[in-house]
Motif scaffolding. Sequence first.
Motif, PDB file in Angstrom:
ATOM      1  N   GLU A  16       0.832  -1.202   0.000  1.00 19.21           N
ATOM      2  CA  GLU A  16       0.000   0.000   0.000  1.00 19.21           C
ATOM      3  C   GLU A  16       0.868   1.253   0.000  1.00 19.21           C
ATOM      4  O   GLU A  16       0.585   2.211  -0.720  1.00 19.21           O
ATOM      5  CB  GLU A  16      -0.936   0.007   1.213  1.00 19.21           C
ATOM      6  CG  GLU A  16      -2.010  -1.043   1.170  1.00 19.21           C
ATOM      7  CD  GLU A  16      -3.016  -0.829   0.057  1.00 19.21           C
ATOM      8  OE1 GLU A  16      -3.293   0.322  -0.335  1.00 19.21           O
ATOM      9  OE2 GLU A  16      -3.532  -1.849  -0.449  1.00 19.21           O
ATOM     10  N   ASP A  24      -3.466  -4.131  -8.747  1.00 19.36           N
ATOM     11  CA  ASP A  24      -4.399  -5.191  -8.366  1.00 19.36           C
ATOM     12  C   ASP A  24      -5.809  -4.639  -8.196  1.00 19.36           C
ATOM     13  O   ASP A  24      -6.784  -5.257  -8.630  1.00 19.36           O
ATOM     14  CB  ASP A  24      -3.953  -5.874  -7.079  1.00 19.36           C
ATOM     15  CG  ASP A  24      -2.641  -6.611  -7.244  1.00 19.36           C
ATOM     16  OD1 ASP A  24      -2.318  -7.005  -8.388  1.00 19.36           O
ATOM     17  OD2 ASP A  24      -1.935  -6.789  -6.236  1.00 19.36           O
ATOM     18  N   ARG A  25      -5.938  -3.467  -7.572  1.00 25.91           N
ATOM     19  CA  ARG A  25      -7.256  -2.844  -7.423  1.00 25.91           C
ATOM     20  C   ARG A  25      -7.823  -2.467  -8.782  1.00 25.91           C
ATOM     21  O   ARG A  25      -9.020  -2.623  -9.036  1.00 25.91           O
ATOM     22  CB  ARG A  25      -7.169  -1.624  -6.514  1.00 25.91           C
ATOM     23  CG  ARG A  25      -7.080  -1.973  -5.047  1.00 25.91           C
ATOM     24  CD  ARG A  25      -7.299  -0.767  -4.157  1.00 25.91           C
ATOM     25  NE  ARG A  25      -6.302   0.273  -4.358  1.00 25.91           N
ATOM     26  CZ  ARG A  25      -5.135   0.315  -3.736  1.00 25.91           C
ATOM     27  NH1 ARG A  25      -4.826  -0.623  -2.864  1.00 25.91           N
ATOM     28  NH2 ARG A  25      -4.291   1.283  -3.970  1.00 25.91           N
ATOM     29  N   ASP A  28      -9.225  -5.575 -10.452  1.00 27.06           N
ATOM     30  CA  ASP A  28     -10.500  -5.966  -9.848  1.00 27.06           C
ATOM     31  C   ASP A  28     -11.640  -5.087 -10.349  1.00 27.06           C
ATOM     32  O   ASP A  28     -12.702  -5.581 -10.731  1.00 27.06           O
ATOM     33  CB  ASP A  28     -10.428  -5.887  -8.320  1.00 27.06           C
ATOM     34  CG  ASP A  28      -9.521  -6.939  -7.717  1.00 27.06           C
ATOM     35  OD1 ASP A  28      -9.229  -7.946  -8.415  1.00 27.06           O
ATOM     36  OD2 ASP A  28      -9.100  -6.758  -6.561  1.00 27.06           O
ATOM     37  N   ARG A  29     -11.431  -3.774 -10.358  1.00 31.73           N
ATOM     38  CA  ARG A  29     -12.476  -2.855 -10.833  1.00 31.73           C
ATOM     39  C   ARG A  29     -12.741  -3.055 -12.317  1.00 31.73           C
ATOM     40  O   ARG A  29     -13.885  -3.013 -12.764  1.00 31.73           O
ATOM     41  CB  ARG A  29     -12.056  -1.406 -10.575  1.00 31.73           C
ATOM     42  CG  ARG A  29     -12.201  -0.988  -9.131  1.00 31.73           C
ATOM     43  CD  ARG A  29     -12.065   0.516  -8.966  1.00 31.73           C
ATOM     44  NE  ARG A  29     -10.871   1.053  -9.590  1.00 31.73           N
ATOM     45  CZ  ARG A  29      -9.731   1.278  -8.953  1.00 31.73           C
ATOM     46  NH1 ARG A  29      -9.615   1.007  -7.685  1.00 31.73           N
ATOM     47  NH2 ARG A  29      -8.696   1.784  -9.601  1.00 31.73           N
TER      48      ARG A  29
END
Length: 62
Positions: A16, A24-25, A28-29
Motif C-alpha cells: 500500500e 491489483d485494485r 479488480d475494478r
Amino acid sequence: MKPRRLYGLVRWYLRELTGEAAYDRYLDRHRLAHPDEPALPRRDFERLRTDRGDQHPGARCC
C-alpha cells in the motif's frame, strides 16, 4: 502475533505504501466494469498513473 500473520501485515502495508497494490485494485475494478475488454498491461497502467500524477500533483511535495 504469529510470524506468518505479521509477515502478511507487513507485506500488505509495504504494498500500500509503495503503490504496488494499485494495479491489483485496477484489475479488480476493470473485471467488474468491463468484463469483455482486456485490461491495460501493468506497464501502460503505471505510465498513465505517473502521467496523471505529474499533471495533478495534489499534495505531493516535489
